[in-house]
Design a protein around this motif. Sequence first.
Motif, PDB file in Angstrom:
ATOM      1  N   ALA A 133      50.721   6.201  18.746  1.00  0.00           N
ATOM      2  CA  ALA A 133      49.263   6.370  18.876  1.00  0.00           C
ATOM      3  C   ALA A 133      48.494   5.354  18.047  1.00  0.00           C
ATOM      4  O   ALA A 133      47.294   5.140  18.290  1.00  0.00           O
ATOM      5  CB  ALA A 133      48.863   7.785  18.443  1.00  0.00           C
ATOM      6  N   ILE A 134      49.135   4.721  17.087  1.00  0.00           N
ATOM      7  CA  ILE A 134      48.429   3.775  16.215  1.00  0.00           C
ATOM      8  C   ILE A 134      47.893   2.571  16.992  1.00  0.00           C
ATOM      9  O   ILE A 134      46.710   2.214  16.841  1.00  0.00           O
ATOM     10  CB  ILE A 134      49.352   3.333  15.052  1.00  0.00           C
ATOM     11  CG1 ILE A 134      49.595   4.518  14.107  1.00  0.00           C
ATOM     12  CG2 ILE A 134      48.731   2.172  14.285  1.00  0.00           C
ATOM     13  CD1 ILE A 134      50.557   4.215  12.985  1.00  0.00           C
ATOM     14  N   LEU A 166      43.922   1.559  17.333  1.00  0.00           N
ATOM     15  CA  LEU A 166      43.370   0.259  16.920  1.00  0.00           C
ATOM     16  C   LEU A 166      42.622  -0.408  18.073  1.00  0.00           C
ATOM     17  O   LEU A 166      41.559  -1.007  17.865  1.00  0.00           O
ATOM     18  CB  LEU A 166      44.507  -0.643  16.421  1.00  0.00           C
ATOM     19  CG  LEU A 166      45.180  -0.203  15.115  1.00  0.00           C
ATOM     20  CD1 LEU A 166      46.343  -1.129  14.773  1.00  0.00           C
ATOM     21  CD2 LEU A 166      44.166  -0.177  13.968  1.00  0.00           C
ATOM     22  N   CYS A 167      43.182  -0.301  19.289  1.00  0.00           N
ATOM     23  CA  CYS A 167      42.497  -0.874  20.460  1.00  0.00           C
ATOM     24  C   CYS A 167      41.161  -0.170  20.697  1.00  0.00           C
ATOM     25  O   CYS A 167      40.145  -0.823  20.995  1.00  0.00           O
ATOM     26  CB  CYS A 167      43.380  -0.761  21.690  1.00  0.00           C
ATOM     27  SG  CYS A 167      44.819  -1.847  21.676  1.00  0.00           S
ATOM     28  N   ALA A 168      41.162   1.158  20.579  1.00  0.00           N
ATOM     29  CA  ALA A 168      39.915   1.910  20.775  1.00  0.00           C
ATOM     30  C   ALA A 168      38.889   1.519  19.723  1.00  0.00           C
ATOM     31  O   ALA A 168      37.690   1.374  20.022  1.00  0.00           O
ATOM     32  CB  ALA A 168      40.201   3.411  20.703  1.00  0.00           C
ATOM     33  N   LEU A 169      39.343   1.340  18.471  1.00  0.00           N
ATOM     34  CA  LEU A 169      38.431   0.926  17.404  1.00  0.00           C
ATOM     35  C   LEU A 169      37.838  -0.451  17.698  1.00  0.00           C
ATOM     36  O   LEU A 169      36.623  -0.663  17.530  1.00  0.00           O
ATOM     37  CB  LEU A 169      39.190   0.911  16.077  1.00  0.00           C
ATOM     38  CG  LEU A 169      38.388   0.431  14.862  1.00  0.00           C
ATOM     39  CD1 LEU A 169      37.249   1.406  14.558  1.00  0.00           C
ATOM     40  CD2 LEU A 169      39.305   0.304  13.634  1.00  0.00           C
ATOM     41  N   ALA A 170      38.681  -1.380  18.150  1.00  0.00           N
ATOM     42  CA  ALA A 170      38.195  -2.735  18.416  1.00  0.00           C
ATOM     43  C   ALA A 170      37.242  -2.760  19.611  1.00  0.00           C
ATOM     44  O   ALA A 170      36.167  -3.380  19.557  1.00  0.00           O
ATOM     45  CB  ALA A 170      39.384  -3.663  18.670  1.00  0.00           C
ATOM     46  N   ILE A 171      37.616  -2.078  20.702  1.00  0.00           N
ATOM     47  CA  ILE A 171      36.799  -2.126  21.925  1.00  0.00           C
ATOM     48  C   ILE A 171      35.455  -1.426  21.726  1.00  0.00           C
ATOM     49  O   ILE A 171      34.391  -1.974  22.009  1.00  0.00           O
ATOM     50  CB  ILE A 171      37.568  -1.497  23.098  1.00  0.00           C
ATOM     51  CG1 ILE A 171      38.795  -2.339  23.440  1.00  0.00           C
ATOM     52  CG2 ILE A 171      36.675  -1.343  24.315  1.00  0.00           C
ATOM     53  CD1 ILE A 171      39.725  -1.709  24.434  1.00  0.00           C
ATOM     54  N   HIS A 172      35.511  -0.188  21.198  1.00  0.00           N
ATOM     55  CA  HIS A 172      34.237   0.525  21.050  1.00  0.00           C
ATOM     56  C   HIS A 172      33.422  -0.038  19.886  1.00  0.00           C
ATOM     57  O   HIS A 172      32.185  -0.002  19.931  1.00  0.00           O
ATOM     58  CB  HIS A 172      34.500   2.014  20.843  1.00  0.00           C
ATOM     59  CG  HIS A 172      33.285   2.862  21.094  1.00  0.00           C
ATOM     60  ND1 HIS A 172      32.616   2.886  22.301  1.00  0.00           N
ATOM     61  CD2 HIS A 172      32.576   3.685  20.275  1.00  0.00           C
ATOM     62  CE1 HIS A 172      31.576   3.694  22.228  1.00  0.00           C
ATOM     63  NE2 HIS A 172      31.528   4.175  21.013  1.00  0.00           N
ATOM     64  N   GLY A 173      34.100  -0.560  18.851  1.00  0.00           N
ATOM     65  CA  GLY A 173      33.361  -1.211  17.780  1.00  0.00           C
ATOM     66  C   GLY A 173      32.599  -2.424  18.291  1.00  0.00           C
ATOM     67  O   GLY A 173      31.445  -2.665  17.901  1.00  0.00           O
ATOM     68  N   TRP A 174      33.214  -3.170  19.218  1.00  0.00           N
ATOM     69  CA  TRP A 174      32.526  -4.315  19.822  1.00  0.00           C
ATOM     70  C   TRP A 174      31.315  -3.854  20.640  1.00  0.00           C
ATOM     71  O   TRP A 174      30.249  -4.474  20.590  1.00  0.00           O
ATOM     72  CB  TRP A 174      33.513  -5.073  20.709  1.00  0.00           C
ATOM     73  CG  TRP A 174      32.929  -6.249  21.408  1.00  0.00           C
ATOM     74  CD1 TRP A 174      32.608  -7.463  20.861  1.00  0.00           C
ATOM     75  CD2 TRP A 174      32.565  -6.317  22.788  1.00  0.00           C
ATOM     76  NE1 TRP A 174      32.078  -8.289  21.830  1.00  0.00           N
ATOM     77  CE2 TRP A 174      32.044  -7.617  23.011  1.00  0.00           C
ATOM     78  CE3 TRP A 174      32.636  -5.422  23.842  1.00  0.00           C
ATOM     79  CZ2 TRP A 174      31.605  -8.028  24.259  1.00  0.00           C
ATOM     80  CZ3 TRP A 174      32.189  -5.828  25.095  1.00  0.00           C
ATOM     81  CH2 TRP A 174      31.691  -7.114  25.294  1.00  0.00           C
ATOM     82  N   ARG A 175      31.470  -2.763  21.367  1.00  0.00           N
ATOM     83  CA  ARG A 175      30.339  -2.225  22.137  1.00  0.00           C
ATOM     84  C   ARG A 175      29.202  -1.786  21.213  1.00  0.00           C
ATOM     85  O   ARG A 175      28.020  -1.970  21.517  1.00  0.00           O
ATOM     86  CB  ARG A 175      30.794  -1.032  22.981  1.00  0.00           C
ATOM     87  CG  ARG A 175      31.791  -1.400  24.072  1.00  0.00           C
ATOM     88  CD  ARG A 175      32.078  -0.203  24.945  1.00  0.00           C
ATOM     89  NE  ARG A 175      30.903   0.193  25.701  1.00  0.00           N
ATOM     90  CZ  ARG A 175      30.434   1.426  25.781  1.00  0.00           C
ATOM     91  NH1 ARG A 175      31.054   2.396  25.129  1.00  0.00           N
ATOM     92  NH2 ARG A 175      29.369   1.704  26.495  1.00  0.00           N
TER      93      ARG A 175
END
Length: 230
Positions: A195-196, A200-209
Amino acid sequence: MIVLLGVLVVVLGFATRRNPLLVVGGAGIVTGLLGGLSPQRVLAAFGTGFASSRAVTIFVITLPVIGLLERHGLQEQARRLITRFAGLTAGRFLALYLLLRQIAAAVGLNNVFGHAQTVRPLAAPMAEGAAERRLGPLPEKAREKVRSFAASADNVGLFFGEDVFLAVGSILLITGFVNTTYQTHLEPLDLALWAIPTALCALAIHGWRLLRLDRTLERAVAAGREEAVK
């Protein structure tokens, strides 16, 4: 079999759109009396059930406290506080909130943040305050967008962060189901490790949004001013 009439009370209650609390309470009383319990023992069973699940009903205390704090200026103080940080825009603040929410969920602190106790009284007003300090008064549509992004930061952080925690219910449910159904031996640590990367992908993608929210607000405010001039 007559004890099952309590189920009938539940069905009739929900079918006639009665108050759910009254329906469930009435069904419990009917079931208890038909089961041979005295009224005192039925009342004692209600008390025992409430005491054993008081963590579930803690919102009964939390919500009035938050309502009182909002009534006495909690949101205004949150907006005023965020204006002291000149470099903190709405997008940057929400990206930071997403990071903190995900880290907290990853270590099992799911209830530290949340919509009722953090997003509505603190995170959303602070994001609005950061946007207003930079862009001036926000149109209503832009204000709603800030609030929706604040809610999304909480949702995404919790959803992808809690899967990293070993003892979360979803991880234990998956491992239990897989081990029982397929006769294998899947450890919760295996799922948590897998799940890590997703987290991390969710953090990067939504953080960019979230970081792009500042440009979206700029365009929305500019469009609102042009319409006001016309």
